[in-house]
Motif scaffolding. Structure first.
Motif, PDB file in Angstrom:
ATOM      1  N   UNK A  23       5.920  11.888 -24.115  1.00 18.38           N
ATOM      2  CA  UNK A  23       4.385  11.224 -23.918  1.00 18.38           C
ATOM      3  C   UNK A  23       3.711  11.870 -22.408  1.00 18.38           C
ATOM      4  N   UNK A  24       5.011  11.952 -21.699  1.00 16.31           N
ATOM      5  CA  UNK A  24       4.604  12.179 -20.127  1.00 16.31           C
ATOM      6  C   UNK A  24       4.680  13.867 -20.118  1.00 16.31           C
ATOM      7  N   UNK A  25       4.862  14.364 -21.178  1.00 16.36           N
ATOM      8  CA  UNK A  25       4.824  15.973 -21.086  1.00 16.36           C
ATOM      9  C   UNK A  25       3.355  16.433 -21.752  1.00 16.36           C
ATOM     10  N   UNK A  26       2.615  15.507 -22.236  1.00 15.16           N
ATOM     11  CA  UNK A  26       1.400  15.525 -22.857  1.00 15.16           C
ATOM     12  C   UNK A  26       0.279  15.634 -21.849  1.00 15.16           C
ATOM     13  N   UNK A  27      -0.685  16.674 -21.840  1.00 18.49           N
ATOM     14  CA  UNK A  27      -1.885  16.705 -20.917  1.00 18.49           C
ATOM     15  C   UNK A  27      -2.723  15.695 -20.891  1.00 18.49           C
ATOM     16  N   UNK A  28      -2.852  15.027 -19.715  1.00 16.49           N
ATOM     17  CA  UNK A  28      -3.832  13.810 -19.533  1.00 16.49           C
ATOM     18  C   UNK A  28      -5.123  13.820 -20.470  1.00 16.49           C
ATOM     19  N   UNK A  29      -5.718  14.988 -20.690  1.00 17.47           N
ATOM     20  CA  UNK A  29      -6.929  15.214 -21.488  1.00 17.47           C
ATOM     21  C   UNK A  29      -6.753  15.069 -23.012  1.00 17.47           C
ATOM     22  N   UNK A  30      -5.562  14.677 -23.416  1.00 13.53           N
ATOM     23  CA  UNK A  30      -5.197  14.437 -24.744  1.00 13.53           C
ATOM     24  C   UNK A  30      -5.117  12.989 -24.809  1.00 13.53           C
ATOM     25  N   UNK A  31      -4.986  12.414 -23.937  1.00 10.33           N
ATOM     26  CA  UNK A  31      -4.880  10.860 -23.887  1.00 10.33           C
ATOM     27  C   UNK A  31      -6.332  10.012 -23.885  1.00 10.33           C
ATOM     28  N   UNK A  32      -7.107  10.957 -23.238  1.00  7.67           N
ATOM     29  CA  UNK A  32      -8.433  10.283 -23.013  1.00  7.67           C
ATOM     30  C   UNK A  32      -9.401  11.429 -23.512  1.00  7.67           C
ATOM     31  N   UNK A  50       0.756  -1.173   0.007  1.00  6.00           N
ATOM     32  CA  UNK A  50      -0.016  -0.030  -0.044  1.00  6.00           C
ATOM     33  C   UNK A  50       0.675   1.283   0.133  1.00  6.00           C
ATOM     34  N   UNK A  51       1.957   1.304   1.019  1.00  2.94           N
ATOM     35  CA  UNK A  51       2.775   2.642   0.844  1.00  2.94           C
ATOM     36  C   UNK A  51       3.519   2.557  -0.426  1.00  2.94           C
ATOM     37  N   UNK A  52       3.947   1.685  -1.039  1.00  2.00           N
ATOM     38  CA  UNK A  52       4.620   1.648  -2.333  1.00  2.00           C
ATOM     39  C   UNK A  52       3.800   2.385  -3.332  1.00  2.00           C
ATOM     40  N   UNK A  53       2.570   1.980  -3.394  1.00  2.00           N
ATOM     41  CA  UNK A  53       1.729   2.150  -4.601  1.00  2.00           C
ATOM     42  C   UNK A  53       1.257   3.530  -4.089  1.00  2.00           C
ATOM     43  N   UNK A  54       0.984   4.004  -2.900  1.00  2.00           N
ATOM     44  CA  UNK A  54       0.482   5.396  -2.648  1.00  2.00           C
ATOM     45  C   UNK A  54       1.517   6.434  -2.890  1.00  2.00           C
ATOM     46  N   UNK A  55       2.805   6.154  -2.607  1.00  2.00           N
ATOM     47  CA  UNK A  55       3.834   7.068  -2.802  1.00  2.00           C
ATOM     48  C   UNK A  55       4.169   7.354  -4.205  1.00  2.00           C
ATOM     49  N   UNK A  56       4.037   6.296  -4.992  1.00  2.00           N
ATOM     50  CA  UNK A  56       4.197   6.369  -6.686  1.00  2.00           C
ATOM     51  C   UNK A  56       3.099   7.360  -7.100  1.00  2.00           C
ATOM     52  N   UNK A  57       1.966   6.893  -6.858  1.00  2.00           N
ATOM     53  CA  UNK A  57       0.851   7.698  -7.443  1.00  2.00           C
ATOM     54  C   UNK A  57       0.841   9.135  -7.033  1.00  2.00           C
ATOM     55  N   UNK A  65      -5.137  11.323 -15.019  1.00  2.00           N
ATOM     56  CA  UNK A  65      -4.905  10.367 -16.367  1.00  2.00           C
ATOM     57  C   UNK A  65      -3.158   9.915 -16.141  1.00  2.00           C
ATOM     58  N   UNK A  66      -2.661  11.175 -16.245  1.00  2.00           N
ATOM     59  CA  UNK A  66      -1.173  11.294 -16.262  1.00  2.00           C
ATOM     60  C   UNK A  66      -0.531  10.465 -14.605  1.00  2.00           C
ATOM     61  N   UNK A  67      -1.403  10.629 -13.654  1.00  2.00           N
ATOM     62  CA  UNK A  67      -1.043   9.957 -12.630  1.00  2.00           C
ATOM     63  C   UNK A  67      -0.937   8.392 -12.711  1.00  2.00           C
ATOM     64  N   UNK A  68      -2.073   7.727 -13.363  1.00  2.00           N
ATOM     65  CA  UNK A  68      -2.070   6.639 -13.433  1.00  2.00           C
ATOM     66  C   UNK A  68      -1.017   6.110 -14.457  1.00  2.00           C
ATOM     67  N   UNK A  69      -0.860   6.390 -15.650  1.00  2.46           N
ATOM     68  CA  UNK A  69       0.416   6.620 -16.587  1.00  2.46           C
ATOM     69  C   UNK A  69       1.736   6.397 -15.891  1.00  2.46           C
ATOM     70  N   UNK A  87      -0.295  15.735  -9.616  1.00  2.00           N
ATOM     71  CA  UNK A  87      -1.512  15.642  -8.776  1.00  2.00           C
ATOM     72  C   UNK A  87      -2.780  16.379  -9.169  1.00  2.00           C
ATOM     73  N   UNK A  88      -3.114  17.058 -10.096  1.00  2.00           N
ATOM     74  CA  UNK A  88      -4.133  17.522 -10.682  1.00  2.00           C
ATOM     75  C   UNK A  88      -4.661  17.135 -12.225  1.00  2.00           C
ATOM     76  N   UNK A  89      -3.968  15.803 -12.399  1.00  2.00           N
ATOM     77  CA  UNK A  89      -4.046  15.245 -13.679  1.00  2.00           C
ATOM     78  C   UNK A  89      -4.129  13.665 -13.386  1.00  2.00           C
TER      79      UNK A  89
END
Length: 606
Positions: free
Chosen positions: A525-534, A465-472, A481-485, A477-479
């Motif tokens: 890819x990770x500089x592209x706003x999340x709204x352009x990925x979905x 849980x700690x590992x996943x939460x720290x990375x996520x 889609x990119x958080x998940x990527x 934080x305001x995106x």
């Protein structure tokens, strides 16, 4: 692409190095050599891809430096030209990327890593100082395991090269086992053994081999740029098209023919079509599955789309049919994978690479990585939809849950995919986004894990849980889609996809290259706003729009297909006896790890 190993301060260093060559021989059947100096021995197994001449065999020794290298440096020619321009006295005696890497290290030491574009795990030894420098690529495409036993240190490309070392601690790492059961792959930089580790991606290790008690020192050399500065479709389309074309050109660098995986889906199709422009008549490989097995899994007809694309672009196309007869291969595949990996895509990769190798192929391109960086997984989309589901009034949620729970997931010989998805979605839909995302690719909740394990898994599950939460929560934080990527790049991609790909392909002496997991491509890819990925209900929206320049629309916008195998069908039918034997009460209790009653419940509920 090769295998490497090294041993410091062991009583029989050279013997261990030769033994590692035998254990890892499949990684490099073209040449296997060792090198020893004082208290150090190095081992290398070579799969010749660039500069096939024996002059480039390793360990490669030159002017006081020794290198063993697994991987490819795709921009090695540019680096070589730069070295020649700035240091005209440097003489090159081979045409290999190995020698270029060695000379770059001589000039820049650890700063050499800043210039590299490729996949790699390598070690360089300074004969005069006794310093050993070991590095792993930016995303963990190539593996590197290491262990310390008292004042002795060993490292290798495969875990199986280390487990029989004198004094190796074979105590099970319960953190790793808990993770392996929860995800079906081992997360992070742990292994299944308590005192054996993986060098993290984008890190290097230094060891003073002459010290009385040498200790590895580990440092990070690179961080992914998470600043979003591409916010319009026009910006993204222009940048992506050029970037992917450049990376395909880089990944075609080879002195042997390059072929490609082809599932008929977006990612592998785009890679294959782009590659065929540089290599007309490109050889492609796909998996074929029986009609009955497809019904149970509700799998799409990948072969049809792959054939269509192969006909249109004149590929030299091959199909490999998989059947339950692969049971005969399971012991070999388990041995190959080293650690628990539950994704049947490992079987597909092994079979495709084996078939390709039998036709003389050494290099295959893969579309892996696009789902992680462009938001292509259903669980990503489901987690996003769950944010809206949580806003619904209970008056609506209650009947949705009631009817979903009543849906059968299978009738007779046909699977009900939508019913499975609905039940899966509702298992995490009410959770906060970070918890929902972890649950979306977890196979159990904490209560179920407690019922499954005999031992207390509180600490191990807390670590997960700690590992996943720290990375996520680290970036975007305001995106969401990119958080998940970003989370998938750090966890799912390296922990599962790259792991099984390396092990399954190298078991057949085949190199798999992953153009989407190129430093330049991932950074962009990770500089592209999340709204352009979905967008417009389309996952991977911006990649699909980019692909319209290269592919037919029916390929781009076909239903997503997983690179899997019909396990439900096999387990219920052809493999039923094997499952019942392996998971019998006697065998489960003999292992002493799991509670049989809960194991039986899992089998009965499938």
């Amino acid at each position: 692409m090769c295998g490497i190993a090294g041993f410091i301060n062991f009583e029989k260093n050279e013997w261990l190095a030769r033994n590692a060559g035998q254990v890892q021989g499949h990684r490099g059947p073209d040449a296997q050599k060792t090198w020893q100096h004082e208290n150090l021995a190095l081992s290398h197994q070579r799969l010749s891809i660039i500069d096939l001449d024996p002059r480039s065999d390793q360990p490669f020794v030159k002017n006081g430096l020794v290198i063993i290298f697994n991987g490819e440096i795709y921009n090695y020619k540019e680096i070589k030209d730069s070295i020649k321009n700035t240091n005209p006295d440097t003489e090159f005696i081979t045409a290999s990327d190995t020698e270029v890497l060695l000379e770059l290290y001589r000039l820049k030491k650890e700063k050499c890593l800043d210039d590299l574009n490729g996949m790699f795990a390598f070690a360089i030894y300074e004969i005069k100082t006794g310093k050993l420098f070991i590095a792993r690529d930016h995303f963990g495409i190539k593996p590197l395991f290491y262990t310390q036993i008292g004042n002795r240190i060993a490292f290798a490309s495969e875990l199986k090269s280390l487990v029989n070392l004198p004094g190796f601690d074979k105590t099970i790492n319960m953190h790793a086992l808990t993770g392996a059961i929860n995800y079906l792959w081992v997360p992070g930089n742990v292994t299944m053994f308590r005192n054996c580790h993986k060098l993290p991606p984008a890190h290097y290790m230094t060891v003073d081999t002459l010290a009385l008690s040498p200790t590895p020192s580990i440092s990070r050399y690179w961080e992914l740029d998470t600043n979003v500065d591409i916010t319009t479709e026009e910006q993204a389309l222009s940048a992506l098209s050029n970037c992917i074309e450049r990376t395909i050109q880089r990944h075609m660098v080879s002195d042997v023919p390059v072929s490609s995986f082809l599932s008929g889906g977006l990612d592998s199709s785009l890679i294959s079509v782009m590659a065929s422009k540089l290599n007309p008549g490109l050889s492609t490989y796909t998996i074929a599955i029986s009609v009955d097995d497809k019904k149970v899994e509700q799998m799409p007809e990948d072969e049809k789309y792959a054939r269509q694309l192969a006909d249109q672009f004149k590929f030299n196309h091959h199909e490999i049919k998989i059947t339950p007869a692969i049971i005969k291969l399971l012991p070999e595949i388990v041995y190959t994978l080293d650690e628990p990996i539950g994704d049947p895509a490992a079987i597909n990769t092994f079979l495709i690479c084996k078939a390709a190798r039998e036709r003389g192929v050494k290099v295959l391109l893969s579309g892996m990585g696009a789902d992680e960086i462009f938001f292509g997984y259903r669980r990503q989309k489901a987690t996003l939809i769950a944010r809206k589901y949580r806003q619904l009034p209970s008056l609506l949620k209650t009947p949705i849950r009631f009817f979903a729970n009543k849906l059968p997931v299978r009738t007779n010989r046909s699977g009900k995919k939508l019913a499975r998805w609905a039940k899966r979605f509702l298992s995490f839909a009410n959770l906060p986004t970070e918890e929902a995302y972890m649950k979306s690719y977890s196979y159990y909740n904490e209560q179920e894990l407690r019922q499954l394990f005999k031992a207390d898994i509180s600490e191990g599950y807390g670590w997960l849980r700690h590992q996943h939460s720290t990375i996520f929560k680290k970036s975007y934080n305001n995106d969401p889609i990119n958080q998940m990527c970003y989370t998938d790049i750090q966890m799912f991609m390296v922990g599962l996809n790259l792991t099984y790909t390396d092990r399954a392909s190298m078991a057949t002496s085949v190199e798999v290259r992953v153009p989407f997991i190129d430093k330049e491509v991932v950074t962009l890819a990770m500089q592209i706003e999340g709204s352009l990925k979905f967008r417009k209900r389309q996952s991977k929206y911006i990649l699909k729009k980019t692909a319209e320049k290269y592919l037919p629309r029916e390929i781009i916008y076909r239903p997503k297909a997983s690179f899997g195998a019909p396990l439900r069908s096999w387990i219920s039918n052809d493999l039923k006896d094997m499952v019942n034997d392996l998971l019998s009460k006697e065998n489960v209790e003999k292992r002493g790890l799991f509670n049989y009653d809960f194991v039986k419940k899992l089998i009965d509920d499938d």
